[in-house]
Design an enzyme around this catalytic site. Sequence first.
Site, PDB file in Angstrom:
ATOM      1  N   GLU A   1     -12.519   0.278  -9.790  1.00  0.00           N
ATOM      2  CA  GLU A   1     -12.174  -0.683 -10.859  1.00  0.00           C
ATOM      3  C   GLU A   1     -13.132  -0.694 -12.049  1.00  0.00           C
ATOM      4  O   GLU A   1     -12.694  -0.835 -13.201  1.00  0.00           O
ATOM      5  CB  GLU A   1     -12.053  -2.097 -10.278  1.00  0.00           C
ATOM      6  CG  GLU A   1     -10.862  -2.296  -9.337  1.00  0.00           C
ATOM      7  CD  GLU A   1     -11.056  -1.711  -7.949  1.00  0.00           C
ATOM      8  OE1 GLU A   1     -12.222  -1.392  -7.580  1.00  0.00           O
ATOM      9  OE2 GLU A   1     -10.058  -1.552  -7.213  1.00  0.00           O
TER      10      GLU A   1
ATOM     11  N   ARG B   1       0.529   3.779  -3.158  1.00  0.00           N
ATOM     12  CA  ARG B   1      -0.104   5.078  -2.873  1.00  0.00           C
ATOM     13  C   ARG B   1       0.934   6.168  -2.664  1.00  0.00           C
ATOM     14  O   ARG B   1       0.821   7.249  -3.239  1.00  0.00           O
ATOM     15  CB  ARG B   1      -0.994   4.980  -1.632  1.00  0.00           C
ATOM     16  CG  ARG B   1      -2.085   3.956  -1.781  1.00  0.00           C
ATOM     17  CD  ARG B   1      -3.083   4.043  -0.640  1.00  0.00           C
ATOM     18  NE  ARG B   1      -3.849   2.804  -0.554  1.00  0.00           N
ATOM     19  CZ  ARG B   1      -5.107   2.711  -0.155  1.00  0.00           C
ATOM     20  NH1 ARG B   1      -5.752   3.785   0.215  1.00  0.00           N
ATOM     21  NH2 ARG B   1      -5.724   1.553  -0.100  1.00  0.00           N
TER      22      ARG B   1
ATOM     23  N   ASP C   1      -4.740  -9.733  -8.315  1.00  0.00           N
ATOM     24  CA  ASP C   1      -4.995  -8.750  -9.380  1.00  0.00           C
ATOM     25  C   ASP C   1      -3.801  -7.983  -9.970  1.00  0.00           C
ATOM     26  O   ASP C   1      -3.413  -8.170 -11.127  1.00  0.00           O
ATOM     27  CB  ASP C   1      -6.084  -7.762  -8.932  1.00  0.00           C
ATOM     28  CG  ASP C   1      -5.881  -7.182  -7.526  1.00  0.00           C
ATOM     29  OD1 ASP C   1      -4.800  -7.392  -6.942  1.00  0.00           O
ATOM     30  OD2 ASP C   1      -6.806  -6.517  -7.016  1.00  0.00           O
TER      31      ASP C   1
ATOM     32  N   GLU D   1       0.832  -1.217   0.000  1.00  0.00           N
ATOM     33  CA  GLU D   1       0.000   0.000   0.000  1.00  0.00           C
ATOM     34  C   GLU D   1       0.860   1.257   0.000  1.00  0.00           C
ATOM     35  O   GLU D   1       0.557   2.226  -0.689  1.00  0.00           O
ATOM     36  CB  GLU D   1      -0.943   0.012   1.214  1.00  0.00           C
ATOM     37  CG  GLU D   1      -1.955  -1.113   1.247  1.00  0.00           C
ATOM     38  CD  GLU D   1      -3.088  -0.980   0.226  1.00  0.00           C
ATOM     39  OE1 GLU D   1      -3.128   0.019  -0.502  1.00  0.00           O
ATOM     40  OE2 GLU D   1      -3.923  -1.899   0.148  1.00  0.00           O
TER      41      GLU D   1
HETATM   42  C1  DMJ Z   1      -6.554   0.473  -4.776  1.00  0.00           C
HETATM   43  O1  DMJ Z   1      -5.767   0.803  -3.694  1.00  0.00           O
HETATM   44  C2  DMJ Z   1      -5.730  -0.130  -5.867  1.00  0.00           C
HETATM   45  O2  DMJ Z   1      -6.444  -0.064  -7.044  1.00  0.00           O
HETATM   46  C3  DMJ Z   1      -5.369  -1.545  -5.592  1.00  0.00           C
HETATM   47  O3  DMJ Z   1      -4.674  -2.133  -6.659  1.00  0.00           O
HETATM   48  C4  DMJ Z   1      -6.582  -2.371  -5.315  1.00  0.00           C
HETATM   49  N1  DMJ Z   1      -7.579  -1.744  -4.534  1.00  0.00           N
HETATM   50  C5  DMJ Z   1      -7.697  -0.368  -4.305  1.00  0.00           C
HETATM   51  C6  DMJ Z   1      -9.001   0.246  -4.755  1.00  0.00           C
HETATM   52  O4  DMJ Z   1     -10.086  -0.553  -4.766  1.00  0.00           O
END
Ligand code: DMJ
Length: 643
Positions: A535, A272, A401, A268
Site C-alpha cells: 500500500e 486475485r 478500504d 480474495e
Molecule cells: C491485497 O490483497 C489487496 O491490496 C487488498 O485490497 C488488501 N490487502 C492485500 C495486500 O496488503
Amino acid sequence: MTTPALLPLSGRRLPPLNLGASAFPHHRATLRLSEKFILLLILSAFITLCFGAFFFLPDSSKHKRFDLGLEDVLIPHVDTSKGGKNLGGFLIHGQGHDEHRHREEEERLRNKIRADHEKALEEAKEKLKKSRDEIQAEIQTEKNKVVQELKKKDSKPLPPVPLPNLVGINSGEPADPDIREKRNKVKEMMKHAWDNYRQYGWGHNELKPIARKGHSTNIFGNSQMGATIVDALDTLYIMGLHDEFREGQEWIDKNLDFSVNSEVSVFEVNIRFIGGLLAAYYLSGQEVFKIKAVQLAGKLLPAFNTPTGIPWAMVNLKSGVGRNWGWASAGSSILAEFGTLHMEFVHLSYLTGDPVYYNKVMHIRKLLQKMDRPNGLYPNYLNPRTGRWGQHHTSVGGLGDSFYEYLLKAWLMSDKTDTEARKMYDDAIEAIEKHLIRKSNGGLTFIGEWKNGHLERKMGHLTCFAGGMFALGADGSRDDKAGHYLQLGAEIAHTCHESYDRTALKLGPEAFKFDGGVEAVAVRQNEKYYILRPEVIETYWYMWRFTHDPKYRQWGWEAIQAIDKYCRVSGGFSGVKDVYSSSPTYDDVQQSFFLAETLKYLYLLFSNDDLLPLDNWVFNTEAHPLPVLHLANTTLSGNPAYR
Ligand code: DMJ
C-alpha cells in the site's frame, strides 16, 4: 436501518442455504450416481413385493368388479350403444361383455406382467452378483462421463467482443540509465521470487521461502489453486518475462480446476484470481484466461443467494454453500469484501454479454444507497440476512478500504460516465475527512478508525493506499477541490513514509499510533510486522504519476533496498516479524500480492508513464490492470452510464 423492500416478498426469511437441486445440476447428478447401488436394492425389494402382492392377495374380482384403465385401453370397443361411455377419447366398456373373452384377455395380461417381473428380477440379481468394486467402477465411469460433459460445456468459446483500446502494454523503458538500472533491479527481484516459487512451491498457493515448500491460508480453501501463478501473470507480462508467463499459462490451462470441494473467500478469489485472469487476458489476448475467469465467476455466484443479495464472505466452490466469518459482527458480511466486486463483475458481463454479474453488483450498490449511514459513514459490517448494519465501526483500512476505492474506480472504468458511483465516492470521502482524518501534534496527517462514536488514533499499513486514491480521484472532484485532494494524497504519502523511516529496517509496521506522544510508530508487539504489503509503495507510484516529484522515486528506492536487504532469503522473499528489531526474524511466507502488487508498483514507479497509462487502465485492488470500458455502447440494463 432495514430496508423492507429487501426482504423476500412473501415475508418469509429464506433459510441460509436456499440452494435448490435445480440450481446445481452437477451436484444432483453426482448424488444420483453415488446412491445408485442403494436404489438398486430398493428397486429389487419393491419388485419382489409387487410380485407377491399380485399372486398371493385374494382375487377381489370375485367379489366386486372395478374397471381398470389398463383393460379399457387394451380392449378395443367401439359400440357405445350398449352402455359404454366415451371419456375424453378413451372407451370404457359396459357390463354386457362376453365374459369368456374378457377372462382370456385378463390371463394374457397376467402372463405378460409375470414375465416382465421375472425379467426385472433376473436383471437385478445379475447386478447384485457384481462385486462392490465392479459396481463402484461403473459408478465412477458414469461420474467421469458427467464431468467430461460439463467440462465440454464450460469451455465453450465465449461470444466475440470488441476489445477496448489496449494501449501501453509493451512500453515504459526509461532513457535515464540510473532509472533503468533501478527498474532492472525490480525485475531481478521478481525473477528471484518467481523462480523460487517455481522450484519449491509450484501449483501451491504461496511459497514458504525458508522451509522451501508450498504454503496456503484459509482464504484459498484447502486446495492448491496456484494463487501465486495467477496473481503474478500480468507483472511477468509487463516486465517482459514471457517464458515465465507462458509457463504460468500452461499450468493454468492444464491444472486450474474450480470443481473442487473447497471453501474460499469470495473477495480474495475475485480480486486475485478473477482480476488476475482478466488482466492476463487483456494483456495477452489468450482466450484461456477469459474462459477460466468466467468459469470461476460462475462458482462464486451461489454466494449471492442470501435474503438480501449481499453475498456471503465464503463459498464452497463445489456445493455452492456460503457462510460468513465467525468473527465478523453477529454473522455480518464485510464492507470491503462485498463492496469490492464491482470492477471485475462489470468486466465479466462486458466480456460474456451476460448481465448476471453486473446485476449482482448493481443490486449491492442500490441496497447501500438506500441505507441510513451514521454520520454519513459506512459501517464495516452488514448482516446479509436482515440487511442491517452490524457494529458501527468505520475504517479506510482493513474491512473498509477497497469499498471506497471501487466507488472511484467504477467511475473511472466507465470512462467517467458512472456518475452515481462518483457521487457515492464524493459523499463517502467528505464524511471520512470530517470524522476520521486528523493532524498529529507533530504535523502528520493521519486517517484514524471510527469505533462506536470515538476516533481511534491509529492508522493501518492497509490505510496507506488512500494517499494514492485521493490523488487518483482529485481530477473530477466536487467543488473543484482537485488541488485539495492531491495535497491530501501527498500528506498521507508523507505520513506513511514516516512510518517506514522511524523503524530499524526502514520497512513499515502493520499499524501505527498517534497517541500519547507517539507518532507513526507501532506500540503493540503484534502490530510490528511487515508482510511484504504494497500500500505505501502504491501511493508513492500514484503520487509520482500525478506530480513527478522525485522524492517518490527516492522513497521507492529506499523500500527496494530495505526489502532486498531484510526480506530476501535464498529461497525467495519473506515477511519479517518486527521492523524495529535490527536482526529480523522471518514469518516464512512469500505472499502472492508481493508479486502481483508490491513488485509491479515498484516497476511502474521506475518506468515511463506510457506503460499502462491511467487514462486507459484502471488497477483493481490487487493491482491487476483492467481497461477503461466505453459502456455507452453497451446495453447493460440499469447501467447508470447508459441512461
Ligand atoms: C491485497 O490483497 C489487496 O491490496 C487488498 O485490497 C488488501 N490487502 C492485500 C495486500 O496488503
